[in-house]
Design a protein around this motif. Structure first.
Motif, PDB file in Angstrom:
ATOM      1  N   GLN A 125       0.837  -1.213   0.000  1.00  0.00           N
ATOM      2  CA  GLN A 125       0.000   0.000   0.000  1.00  0.00           C
ATOM      3  C   GLN A 125       0.864   1.252   0.000  1.00  0.00           C
ATOM      4  N   LEU A 126       1.897   1.253   0.857  1.00  0.00           N
ATOM      5  CA  LEU A 126       2.790   2.414   0.924  1.00  0.00           C
ATOM      6  C   LEU A 126       3.547   2.598  -0.384  1.00  0.00           C
ATOM      7  N   VAL A 127       4.062   1.516  -0.944  1.00  0.00           N
ATOM      8  CA  VAL A 127       4.821   1.607  -2.187  1.00  0.00           C
ATOM      9  C   VAL A 127       3.922   2.135  -3.306  1.00  0.00           C
ATOM     10  N   ALA A 128       2.697   1.629  -3.397  1.00  0.00           N
ATOM     11  CA  ALA A 128       1.771   2.110  -4.423  1.00  0.00           C
ATOM     12  C   ALA A 128       1.424   3.583  -4.207  1.00  0.00           C
ATOM     13  N   GLN A 129       1.220   3.965  -2.957  1.00  0.00           N
ATOM     14  CA  GLN A 129       0.900   5.358  -2.632  1.00  0.00           C
ATOM     15  C   GLN A 129       2.039   6.282  -3.046  1.00  0.00           C
ATOM     16  N   PHE A 130       3.270   5.901  -2.747  1.00  0.00           N
ATOM     17  CA  PHE A 130       4.412   6.738  -3.080  1.00  0.00           C
ATOM     18  C   PHE A 130       4.680   6.730  -4.588  1.00  0.00           C
ATOM     19  N   ALA A 131       4.508   5.581  -5.237  1.00  0.00           N
ATOM     20  CA  ALA A 131       4.755   5.474  -6.675  1.00  0.00           C
ATOM     21  C   ALA A 131       3.772   6.323  -7.474  1.00  0.00           C
ATOM     22  N   ALA A 141      11.568   6.693  -3.496  1.00  0.00           N
ATOM     23  CA  ALA A 141      11.298   5.984  -2.243  1.00  0.00           C
ATOM     24  C   ALA A 141      10.575   4.669  -2.518  1.00  0.00           C
ATOM     25  N   ALA A 142       9.604   4.675  -3.425  1.00  0.00           N
ATOM     26  CA  ALA A 142       8.862   3.456  -3.767  1.00  0.00           C
ATOM     27  C   ALA A 142       9.785   2.412  -4.386  1.00  0.00           C
ATOM     28  N   LEU A 143      10.599   2.834  -5.332  1.00  0.00           N
ATOM     29  CA  LEU A 143      11.532   1.900  -5.975  1.00  0.00           C
ATOM     30  C   LEU A 143      12.584   1.385  -4.997  1.00  0.00           C
ATOM     31  N   THR A 144      13.037   2.250  -4.115  1.00  0.00           N
ATOM     32  CA  THR A 144      14.014   1.830  -3.113  1.00  0.00           C
ATOM     33  C   THR A 144      13.405   0.798  -2.179  1.00  0.00           C
ATOM     34  N   ALA A 145      12.157   0.996  -1.792  1.00  0.00           N
ATOM     35  CA  ALA A 145      11.489   0.030  -0.918  1.00  0.00           C
ATOM     36  C   ALA A 145      11.400  -1.335  -1.604  1.00  0.00           C
ATOM     37  N   VAL A 146      11.087  -1.338  -2.894  1.00  0.00           N
ATOM     38  CA  VAL A 146      11.038  -2.597  -3.640  1.00  0.00           C
ATOM     39  C   VAL A 146      12.428  -3.228  -3.678  1.00  0.00           C
ATOM     40  N   LYS A 147      13.430  -2.415  -3.992  1.00  0.00           N
ATOM     41  CA  LYS A 147      14.805  -2.922  -4.072  1.00  0.00           C
ATOM     42  C   LYS A 147      15.249  -3.533  -2.747  1.00  0.00           C
ATOM     43  N   GLN A 148      14.908  -2.883  -1.656  1.00  0.00           N
ATOM     44  CA  GLN A 148      15.366  -3.332  -0.339  1.00  0.00           C
ATOM     45  C   GLN A 148      14.619  -4.569   0.168  1.00  0.00           C
ATOM     46  N   GLU A 157       2.298 -14.091  -5.920  1.00  0.00           N
ATOM     47  CA  GLU A 157       1.388 -12.945  -5.838  1.00  0.00           C
ATOM     48  C   GLU A 157       2.140 -11.682  -5.419  1.00  0.00           C
ATOM     49  N   HIS A 158       3.046 -11.808  -4.449  1.00  0.00           N
ATOM     50  CA  HIS A 158       3.826 -10.661  -3.994  1.00  0.00           C
ATOM     51  C   HIS A 158       4.779 -10.189  -5.094  1.00  0.00           C
ATOM     52  N   MET A 159       5.373 -11.125  -5.823  1.00  0.00           N
ATOM     53  CA  MET A 159       6.270 -10.757  -6.927  1.00  0.00           C
ATOM     54  C   MET A 159       5.503  -9.976  -8.001  1.00  0.00           C
ATOM     55  N   ASN A 160       4.300 -10.447  -8.293  1.00  0.00           N
ATOM     56  CA  ASN A 160       3.470  -9.758  -9.299  1.00  0.00           C
ATOM     57  C   ASN A 160       3.112  -8.353  -8.841  1.00  0.00           C
ATOM     58  N   GLU A 161       2.832  -8.172  -7.551  1.00  0.00           N
ATOM     59  CA  GLU A 161       2.529  -6.843  -7.006  1.00  0.00           C
ATOM     60  C   GLU A 161       3.722  -5.911  -7.213  1.00  0.00           C
ATOM     61  N   MET A 162       4.925  -6.402  -6.914  1.00  0.00           N
ATOM     62  CA  MET A 162       6.130  -5.578  -7.087  1.00  0.00           C
ATOM     63  C   MET A 162       6.386  -5.280  -8.550  1.00  0.00           C
ATOM     64  N   ALA A 163       6.164  -6.262  -9.410  1.00  0.00           N
ATOM     65  CA  ALA A 163       6.393  -6.067 -10.851  1.00  0.00           C
ATOM     66  C   ALA A 163       5.452  -5.009 -11.412  1.00  0.00           C
ATOM     67  N   LYS A 164       4.221  -4.947 -10.926  1.00  0.00           N
ATOM     68  CA  LYS A 164       3.254  -3.945 -11.385  1.00  0.00           C
ATOM     69  C   LYS A 164       3.761  -2.536 -11.118  1.00  0.00           C
ATOM     70  N   LEU A 165       4.458  -2.372 -10.004  1.00  0.00           N
ATOM     71  CA  LEU A 165       4.940  -1.046  -9.635  1.00  0.00           C
ATOM     72  C   LEU A 165       6.082  -0.574 -10.511  1.00  0.00           C
ATOM     73  N   LEU A 166       6.793  -1.496 -11.094  1.00  0.00           N
ATOM     74  CA  LEU A 166       7.919  -1.128 -11.945  1.00  0.00           C
ATOM     75  C   LEU A 166       7.409  -0.785 -13.331  1.00  0.00           C
TER      76      LEU A 166
END
Length: 166
Positions: A125-131, A141-148, A157-166
């Motif tokens: 939720q935070l990553v999507a909000q910041f992205a 900040a959103a990309l850094t959170a994904v990277k970290q 399912e979690h991998m797909n969520e992260m991939a959507k943000l990129l």
């Protein structure tokens, strides 16, 4: 850490106070903000199971603090160019963007301590909000959170969520 259990369960104190200090940009020294974040992260590392059962709002609050510190990169075109040059320089200025780097490290530590299963909803939720924000600092900040945190992702399912943000 046990000293704070009653206060945390009753009203999330001192976590709310420390989170407010972390998020304060004016009138609060960087050292105080860093120490406040360090308390939150260390508590998450020391009591992850108890926090996930008894104070489920602790981890999302701490992650929000991490994300807010990762916004602490100077704004403006000149500052952006200077930041890019520092990122290209392996030796770079270590003290520059200290709050950003502390937020970056802290988000990794919180997810490692609490587990992706527990923090994934709040994190995504935070990553999507910041992205979705216009400011480049928020996207960073959103990309850094994904990277970290990508190393803790095991579910497709979690991998797909992260991939959507990129």
């Amino acid at each position: 850490p046990d000293f704070f259990k009653q206060q945390l369960m009753a009203g999330m104190e001192p976590a709310k106070l420390l989170a407010a200090l972390v998020k304060t940009r004016e009138g609060c020294e960087e050292g105080v903000r860093n120490l406040s974040l360090e308390w939150l992260v260390t508590y998450a590392e020391k009591k992850p199971k108890w926090l996930s059962k008894s104070v489920p709002t602790f981890a999302p609050l701490t992650l929000e603090c991490c994300m807010n510190l990762m916004l602490e990169v100077e704004a403006g075109e000149d500052e952006l160019k200077a930041w890019v040059e520092r990122m290209d320089d392996e030796e770079g200025e270590e003290d520059s963007d200290e709050l950003y780097h502390n937020g970056e490290e802290a988000i990794d530590r919180v997810v490692q301590a609490m587990g992706m299963e527990f923090v994934s909803t709040a994190l995504f939720q935070l990553v999507a909000q910041f992205a979705s924000q216009d400011a480049w600092q928020a996207k960073l900040a959103a990309l850094t959170a994904v990277k970290q945190t990508v190393e803790y992702v095991e579910e497709t399912e979690h991998m797909n969520e992260m991939a959507k943000l990129l």
